[in-house]
Design an enzyme around this catalytic site. Structure first.
Site, short mmCIF file in Angstrom:
data_model
loop_
_atom_site.label_atom_id
_atom_site.label_comp_id
_atom_site.label_asym_id
_atom_site.label_seq_id
_atom_site.Cartn_x
_atom_site.Cartn_y
_atom_site.Cartn_z
N ASP A 18 56.82 -9.72 13.46
CA ASP A 18 55.68 -9.73 14.54
C ASP A 18 55.92 -10.26 15.67
O ASP A 18 56.63 -11.45 15.23
CB ASP A 18 54.10 -9.75 13.90
CG ASP A 18 52.67 -9.65 15.00
OD1 ASP A 18 53.36 -8.47 15.87
OD2 ASP A 18 52.05 -9.89 14.35
N HIS A 35 61.46 -7.68 22.04
CA HIS A 35 62.01 -5.98 21.25
C HIS A 35 63.33 -6.83 21.82
O HIS A 35 64.10 -6.77 19.88
CB HIS A 35 61.24 -5.14 21.56
CG HIS A 35 60.00 -4.64 21.93
ND1 HIS A 35 59.25 -5.64 20.49
CD2 HIS A 35 58.87 -4.53 23.18
CE1 HIS A 35 57.39 -5.14 20.89
NE2 HIS A 35 57.92 -4.67 22.69
N LEU A 129 74.02 -5.60 0.96
CA LEU A 129 72.63 -5.92 1.23
C LEU A 129 71.86 -4.31 1.46
O LEU A 129 73.38 -3.33 2.39
CB LEU A 129 72.11 -6.68 2.44
CG LEU A 129 70.71 -6.35 2.44
CD1 LEU A 129 70.14 -7.25 1.54
CD2 LEU A 129 70.20 -6.44 4.18
#
Length: 238
Positions: A18, A35, A129
């Site tokens: 966010d 973004h 990961l």
């Protein structure tokens, strides 16, 4: 001998990315600039998470509610996501990451759906990961789709209502096969979970920070992990 898990390190971290738009506005730039910078930061945190011993990382990239944003911003986000899916194959190969996308993929363009399928296929055997991207995802939407799936099995006579268990529900969710998050981080200090992983976060620890996502670096992740390690876990993965 099996290596003992470090209980101070969460196995699975979920993050709500966010603050991109506000970060850009503060700098006199368009929201899409935020973004773009936020997308670049994802690889940084993926590497940092793995180096710390985190095995699973799930990020909230685009929610079902994000379609309500101005069309210009949504179009820019879709273009960015389309490019990110292509770039992520190279990033995943470099970092040995297994990538998975959750959410209602049918609501995305055919081009993005193809790129998602190619990305998941290309990384399915990587053993670093486990990186999950929540895309066109909403917790209520996921639960609704899960209920419909199980209801169809009942309707077809494949199972009885009393056969429904928590395990069956978990196996019918987008996150089937993934452990529940131990720690949920939200950047930019909004104190809510915004329809994110409603079932999966039942026993997660929450960490909220004022730092916007583009500025959330390895040191900030370390702060969150250190605070997690100081909490006494009374239920779940203790």
């Amino acid at each position: 001998m099996m290596e003992e898990k470090n209980k101070n390190i969460p196995e699975h971290v979920a993050i709500i990315l966010d603050g991109n738009g506000r970060w850009a506005k503060k700098r006199g730039m368009p929201r899409n600039y935020g973004h773009v910078q936020g997308a670049k930061n994802v690889e940084v945190i993926c590497r940092a998470a793995w180096d710390m011993g985190i095995k699973y990382l799930t990020v909230y990239a685009f929610s079902t509610e994000n379609w309500n944003r101005p069309k210009e911003e949504v179009d820019a986000l879709m273009k960015l996501l389309n490019q990110y899916m292509k770039n992520c194959q190279r990033t995943a190969k470099k970092n040995n990451m297994k990538v998975r996308v959750i959410g209602d993929k049918s609501g995305l363009s055919e081009a993005i759906q193809r790129d998602i399928a190619a990305l998941e296929k290309a990384t399915e055997d990587y053993d670093g990961l486990n990186f999950t991207i929540a895309l066109n995802y909403g917790g209520r939407d996921e639960l609704t789709r899960m209920v419909r799936k199980i209801a169809a099995l009942v309707k077809d006579g494949e199972i009885a209502p009393e056969d429904i268990t928590e395990n069956m529900i978990e196996e019918s969710l987008d996150t089937a096969g993934l452990p529940d998050p131990d720690l949920m981080i939200r950047t930019s200090y909004e104190l809510r979970i915004s329809n994110y992983l409603l079932w999966q976060l039942a026993y997660a620890e929450f960490y909220f920070t004022e730092v916007p996502w583009p500025d959330f670096d390895e040191k900030e992740l370390q702060k969150a992990v250190e605070e997690y390690g100081q909490r006494e876990r009374r239920f779940g993965k203790v």
